[in-house]
Scaffold this active site. Structure first.
Site, short mmCIF file in Angstrom:
data_model
loop_
_atom_site.label_atom_id
_atom_site.label_comp_id
_atom_site.label_asym_id
_atom_site.label_seq_id
_atom_site.Cartn_x
_atom_site.Cartn_y
_atom_site.Cartn_z
N THR A 14 0.87 -1.17 0.00
CA THR A 14 0.00 0.00 0.00
C THR A 14 0.90 1.22 0.00
OG1 THR A 14 -0.14 0.02 2.41
CG2 THR A 14 -1.91 -1.10 1.24
N SER A 15 0.36 2.33 -0.48
CA SER A 15 1.17 3.53 -0.62
C SER A 15 1.41 4.25 0.69
CB SER A 15 0.49 4.50 -1.60
OG SER A 15 0.40 3.89 -2.87
N THR A 16 0.47 4.16 1.62
CA THR A 16 0.61 4.88 2.87
C THR A 16 0.31 3.97 4.06
OG1 THR A 16 -1.69 5.63 2.83
CG2 THR A 16 -0.05 7.09 1.82
#
Length: 188
Positions: free
Chosen positions: A8-10
């Site tokens: 996931t990006s964050t």
């Protein structure tokens, strides 16, 4: 062996990471590599997963955008996988690069995904320009500029530019920029 990779990006996308891990396990992944990092950052878990691959293994990902940031990046990853005698399987597309059709489809779909991303970024830039023109968008405050007083204090104490940068978590060029700005203000 089936090896899963989830990203996931964050950090606040915990549910998304858990869903990917669940889907990878359900697909038979025996080993999972997961990370919470932007696709443009160094993806250590991806590097570890690629290093872990052996002849006959399959790298599983849930979606193409969880693996690669561009068609070039995708093709480099696929080549690394191929060189190890392994294959790539993308669950959401039911795509397997161990077949000729799967390889063809991966190239086509990777190009389409990159095109979609470019269109999205273009719309984002247009939206920002429109908001700026309307005076509603100012962007983020540069991090280093907020630390100018601390930079100048450390330099006054005799610290080097490199030490100041490391202590404050900013780049050396930012320290130099702050130093130049302070010097030009003092000279004026």
């Amino acid at each position: 062996m089936l090896i899963g990779y989830a990203r996931t990006s964050t950090a606040d996308q915990e549910a998304g990471l858990e869903a990917q891990e669940r889907d990878l396990r359900a697909a038979g992944a025996e080993r999972l590599f997961s990370e919470k990092v932007s696709s443009v950052a160094t993806r250590e878990a991806l590097s570890d997963a690629l290093d872990y691959l052996r002849d006959g293994d399959v790298l599983l990902v849930t979606k193409l955008d969880r693996l690669a940031r561009s068609i070039r990046d995708l093709m480099e990853i696929v080549e690394t996988i191929r060189a190890k005698g392994a294959a790539l399987r993308i669950l959401a597309m039911d795509l397997d690069t161990s077949t000729a059709t799967g390889k063809l489809m991966l190239g086509i779909l990777g190009s389409v995904a990159e095109f979609e991303r470019e269109i999205m970024l273009e719309r984002q830039r247009e939206g920002i320009a429109k908001a700026r023109a309307a005076g509603k968008y100012k962007g983020r405050t540069p991090t280093a500029r907020r630390k100018a007083d601390e930079v100048l204090q450390l330099l006054a104490e005799g610290r080097t530019e490199v030490e100041a940068a490391e202590l404050l978590g900013i780049s050396r060029s930012s320290v130099q920029r702050i130093k130049r700005s302070a010097s030009s203000k003092a000279a004026a």
